[in-house]
Design a protein around this motif. Structure first.
Motif, PDB file in Angstrom:
ATOM      1  N   PHE A 120      45.137  43.243  43.423  1.00  0.00           N
ATOM      2  CA  PHE A 120      44.005  42.921  44.291  1.00  0.00           C
ATOM      3  C   PHE A 120      43.726  41.419  44.302  1.00  0.00           C
ATOM      4  CE2 PHE A 120      39.384  42.196  44.554  1.00  0.00           C
ATOM      5  CZ  PHE A 120      39.107  42.722  45.805  1.00  0.00           C
ATOM      6  N   GLN A 121      43.669  40.809  43.110  1.00  0.00           N
ATOM      7  CA  GLN A 121      43.346  39.381  43.070  1.00  0.00           C
ATOM      8  C   GLN A 121      44.497  38.512  43.598  1.00  0.00           C
ATOM      9  OE1 GLN A 121      44.431  36.726  40.903  1.00  0.00           O
ATOM     10  NE2 GLN A 121      45.985  37.948  39.816  1.00  0.00           N
ATOM     11  N   LYS A 122      45.713  38.999  43.528  1.00  0.00           N
ATOM     12  CA  LYS A 122      46.826  38.263  44.138  1.00  0.00           C
ATOM     13  C   LYS A 122      46.735  38.293  45.651  1.00  0.00           C
ATOM     14  CE  LYS A 122      50.227  38.969  40.451  1.00  0.00           C
ATOM     15  NZ  LYS A 122      51.481  39.667  40.051  1.00  0.00           N
ATOM     16  N   GLU A 123      46.396  39.453  46.191  1.00  0.00           N
ATOM     17  CA  GLU A 123      46.322  39.599  47.640  1.00  0.00           C
ATOM     18  C   GLU A 123      45.144  38.836  48.234  1.00  0.00           C
ATOM     19  OE1 GLU A 123      46.127  43.814  48.055  1.00  0.00           O
ATOM     20  OE2 GLU A 123      48.308  44.100  47.860  1.00  0.00           O
ATOM     21  N   ARG A 124      44.008  38.859  47.554  1.00  0.00           N
ATOM     22  CA  ARG A 124      42.808  38.219  48.104  1.00  0.00           C
ATOM     23  C   ARG A 124      42.583  36.806  47.591  1.00  0.00           C
ATOM     24  NH1 ARG A 124      37.502  41.884  49.188  1.00  0.00           N
ATOM     25  NH2 ARG A 124      38.477  43.542  50.413  1.00  0.00           N
ATOM     26  N   ARG A 128      44.866  33.427  41.610  1.00  0.00           N
ATOM     27  CA  ARG A 128      44.164  32.412  40.808  1.00  0.00           C
ATOM     28  C   ARG A 128      43.320  32.997  39.681  1.00  0.00           C
ATOM     29  NH1 ARG A 128      40.922  29.376  45.310  1.00  0.00           N
ATOM     30  NH2 ARG A 128      41.094  31.447  46.261  1.00  0.00           N
ATOM     31  N   TYR A 129      43.137  34.319  39.677  1.00  0.00           N
ATOM     32  CA  TYR A 129      42.236  34.927  38.696  1.00  0.00           C
ATOM     33  C   TYR A 129      42.928  36.067  37.939  1.00  0.00           C
ATOM     34  CZ  TYR A 129      39.364  32.570  42.141  1.00  0.00           C
ATOM     35  OH  TYR A 129      38.859  31.639  43.013  1.00  0.00           O
ATOM     36  N   PRO A 130      44.063  35.797  37.315  1.00  0.00           N
ATOM     37  CA  PRO A 130      44.791  36.871  36.623  1.00  0.00           C
ATOM     38  C   PRO A 130      44.017  37.394  35.420  1.00  0.00           C
ATOM     39  CG  PRO A 130      45.713  34.733  36.063  1.00  0.00           C
ATOM     40  CD  PRO A 130      44.727  34.488  37.163  1.00  0.00           C
ATOM     41  N   PHE A 189      36.586  44.205  43.538  1.00  0.00           N
ATOM     42  CA  PHE A 189      37.453  45.362  43.757  1.00  0.00           C
ATOM     43  C   PHE A 189      36.624  46.605  44.073  1.00  0.00           C
ATOM     44  CE2 PHE A 189      39.612  49.120  42.031  1.00  0.00           C
ATOM     45  CZ  PHE A 189      40.893  49.017  42.570  1.00  0.00           C
ATOM     46  N   SER A 190      35.534  46.791  43.337  1.00  0.00           N
ATOM     47  CA  SER A 190      34.738  48.007  43.495  1.00  0.00           C
ATOM     48  C   SER A 190      33.997  48.057  44.823  1.00  0.00           C
ATOM     49  CB  SER A 190      33.732  48.133  42.349  1.00  0.00           C
ATOM     50  OG  SER A 190      33.093  49.391  42.375  1.00  0.00           O
ATOM     51  N   LEU A 191      33.757  46.917  45.442  1.00  0.00           N
ATOM     52  CA  LEU A 191      33.051  46.907  46.723  1.00  0.00           C
ATOM     53  C   LEU A 191      33.857  47.613  47.804  1.00  0.00           C
ATOM     54  CD1 LEU A 191      31.493  43.323  46.852  1.00  0.00           C
ATOM     55  CD2 LEU A 191      30.415  45.474  46.166  1.00  0.00           C
ATOM     56  N   ALA A 339      34.237  35.416  42.708  1.00  0.00           N
ATOM     57  CA  ALA A 339      33.737  36.482  43.576  1.00  0.00           C
ATOM     58  C   ALA A 339      33.742  36.051  45.035  1.00  0.00           C
ATOM     59  CB  ALA A 339      32.329  36.893  43.136  1.00  0.00           C
ATOM     60  N   ALA A 340      33.309  34.818  45.301  1.00  0.00           N
ATOM     61  CA  ALA A 340      33.296  34.312  46.679  1.00  0.00           C
ATOM     62  C   ALA A 340      34.710  34.229  47.242  1.00  0.00           C
ATOM     63  CB  ALA A 340      32.623  32.948  46.719  1.00  0.00           C
ATOM     64  N   SER A 341      35.654  33.795  46.431  1.00  0.00           N
ATOM     65  CA  SER A 341      37.045  33.695  46.886  1.00  0.00           C
ATOM     66  C   SER A 341      37.654  35.061  47.166  1.00  0.00           C
ATOM     67  CB  SER A 341      37.896  32.979  45.830  1.00  0.00           C
ATOM     68  OG  SER A 341      37.462  31.651  45.651  1.00  0.00           O
ATOM     69  N   LEU A 342      37.087  36.101  46.548  1.00  0.00           N
ATOM     70  CA  LEU A 342      37.588  37.464  46.736  1.00  0.00           C
ATOM     71  C   LEU A 342      36.754  38.230  47.766  1.00  0.00           C
ATOM     72  CD1 LEU A 342      38.162  38.190  42.940  1.00  0.00           C
ATOM     73  CD2 LEU A 342      39.952  37.832  44.651  1.00  0.00           C
ATOM     74  N   ASP A 343      36.058  37.489  48.618  1.00  0.00           N
ATOM     75  CA  ASP A 343      35.238  38.068  49.701  1.00  0.00           C
ATOM     76  C   ASP A 343      34.103  38.924  49.172  1.00  0.00           C
ATOM     77  OD1 ASP A 343      36.915  36.878  51.591  1.00  0.00           O
ATOM     78  OD2 ASP A 343      38.265  38.598  51.605  1.00  0.00           O
ATOM     79  N   ALA A 344      33.531  38.530  48.026  1.00  0.00           N
ATOM     80  CA  ALA A 344      32.402  39.263  47.453  1.00  0.00           C
ATOM     81  C   ALA A 344      31.342  38.274  46.976  1.00  0.00           C
ATOM     82  CB  ALA A 344      32.868  40.141  46.298  1.00  0.00           C
TER      83      ALA A 344
END
Length: 459
Positions: A120-124, A128-130, A189-191, A339-344
């Protein structure tokens, strides 16, 4: 043929066999090369951790020399080193531990959830957030069986911090940054995936709250009795603990309830302290890699618990005094930025809101941290479950007895658990009362004193 069957997997280190290792390692190698065959030449079992580093598991290190043959290929020698985790105790103790749910959640986290979060974090977020954790190798969690095998990070050059001196500031910052990323990625992810629907094993239950409440009560009473034995040295603390016992229990209960009501909940490591974070260093001695290990207390809860837990189990008082606001700012900025970088984006979660949540979690967190410092700095470190495994009908019967226990109401379970916890932990409170362990005494008194200073309880 008997109606009870022996387990296919080992239940303890003593049951590990060459044949089982070959089966597991063949499965492991077949992930990258289909139908690979592993033949073990030799293996040895060593302790996976030291004294006072583990209390709820049997952790071993398996090193093996083997020959790996891929389909249509030729054998080649391979050295293996893995960490393997079992549930200690007899069959009833093992099944009771699984019934609470922690072993299955840990297996799920390593085998399914962390890979899903990293995808999820790779795609979004472009990777950068492993979330850095040991590679999952093999695991089973069924009736009568539990085993979890994972990567041995020491082979990759990782080391734990110093639990007695606490983390250095650079280690602390690395741990806090990655902790914030774990929380932010799981929150985002949970959103879109509805975490607790996707993974129902992470839904909180009345049983969990009941056990936590009993545990907190035992810790408060034990702490009070240990300090009362030295009342002339700590008269104010003894009085404050006695007069605020109900308030502390109520604060912890409210925080426990709020974690299900607040929108900001996420995947929480649950045991995020010095022994469960590992670092790799570059040639200059700076932190160059970070890993989170031992996910045995993982849950879906308020993220403040992890941060509080880290600060009060893994740092000295001077670090908290001089760098707390710096660490809080680092965590908040890392969380909100990820969170902002992951559209949340958390548009309504200001830094002041974060600080208020941090303070609200102080009572629950400090109490757990008192306990962790108590048992890890004591000279009496030991595994809590110490029963002996059996075989045949006796083993089958113990497993089945746990099914009956599951029918007992939570309130009664709490009543039954209290004397067991009281007895199991008494040796540590006796150690504190003796005042013969200055390092442990200082750490505990610092925590309790800070609780007063931060208005957790009122003297």
């Amino acid at each position: 043929m008997p109606f009870f069957k022996p387990p296919k997997n080992p239940r303890a280190a003593s049951e590990v066999t060459k044949q089982w290792l070959e089966y597991v390692l063949s499965q492991y190698e077949s992930r990258t090369s289909r139908k690979s065959i592993v033949e073990v030449d030799s293996f040895e079992i060593n302790p996976g951790c030291g004294k006072c580093e583990n209390f709820n598991s049997e952790v071993i290190r398996i090193e093996a020399e083997a020959q790996v043959t891929p389909t249509g290929g030729t054998p080649s020698p391979v050295h293996y080193s893995f960490i393997v985790k079992f549930i200690p105790g007899n069959e009833f103790e093992q099944e009771s531990t699984k019934w609470i749910g922690a072993p299955k959640r840990e297996l799920l986290v390593l085998s399914e959830i962390l890979p899903a979060l990293n995808t999820f974090q790779k795609e979004r977020g472009g990777g950068r957030y492993p979330i850095n954790a040991p590679e999952y190798v093999y695991g089973v969690c069924t009736s009568g069986e539990y085993v979890l095998m994972m990567q041995d990070l020491r082979e990759a050059g990782y080391h734990v911090g110093d639990k007695r001196r606490g983390l250095t500031l650079s280690q602390l910052k690395a741990a806090v940054r990655d902790l914030a990323h774990l929380h932010a990625v799981s929150y985002a992810f949970s959103l879109t995936h509805d975490f607790r629907t996707k993974y129902p094993d992470f839904k909180e239950t009345g049983l969990t709250d009941s056990i936590i409440s009993t545990f907190v009560r035992v810790v408060i009473e034990g702490l009070h009795d240990a300090l009362k034995a030295n009342e002339s040295k700590f008269p104010d603390l003894v009085e404050a603990i006695a007069s605020n016992k109900d308030k502390i229990l109520n604060d912890i209960e409210e925080f426990s309830l709020s974690k299900r009501q607040k929108p900001l909940v996420c995947l929480s490591h649950g045991d995020f302290w010095t022994n469960n974070v590992m670092f790799k260093y570059n040639e200059e001695g700076s932190v160059d890699g970070f890993m989170m290990i031992d996910w045995g207390n993982v849950g879906w809860r308020n993220p403040m618990f992890d941060l509080q837990y880290l600060m009060h189990t893994s740092t000295q008082k001077a670090t908290r005094r001089d760098h707390l606001k710096e660490v809080q700012t680092l965590y908040y900025e890392a969380f909100t930025s990820a969170a902002a970088s992951l559209d949340a984006p958390l548009r309504h979660w200001r830094f002041e809101d974060f600080l208020a949540e941090y303070q609200k979690s102080a009572a629950a967190s400090k109490l757990f941290c008192v306990f962790v410092n108590l048992i890890t700095l004591s000279e009496h470190g030991r595994i809590f479950n110490q029963g002996t495994l059996t075989t045949g009908f006796s083993s089958w019967l113990r497993v089945k007895m746990t099914k009956i226990t599951a029918l007992i109401p939570n309130r009664l379970i709490s009543t039954m658990t209290y004397p067991f916890m009281k007895k199991a932990l008494q040796i540590y409170f006796d150690d504190l009362a003796s005042m013969s362990n200055p390092e442990m005494t200082t750490r505990i008194i610092d925590l309790v004193t800070e609780a007063f200073e931060n208005f957790v309880v009122e003297p």
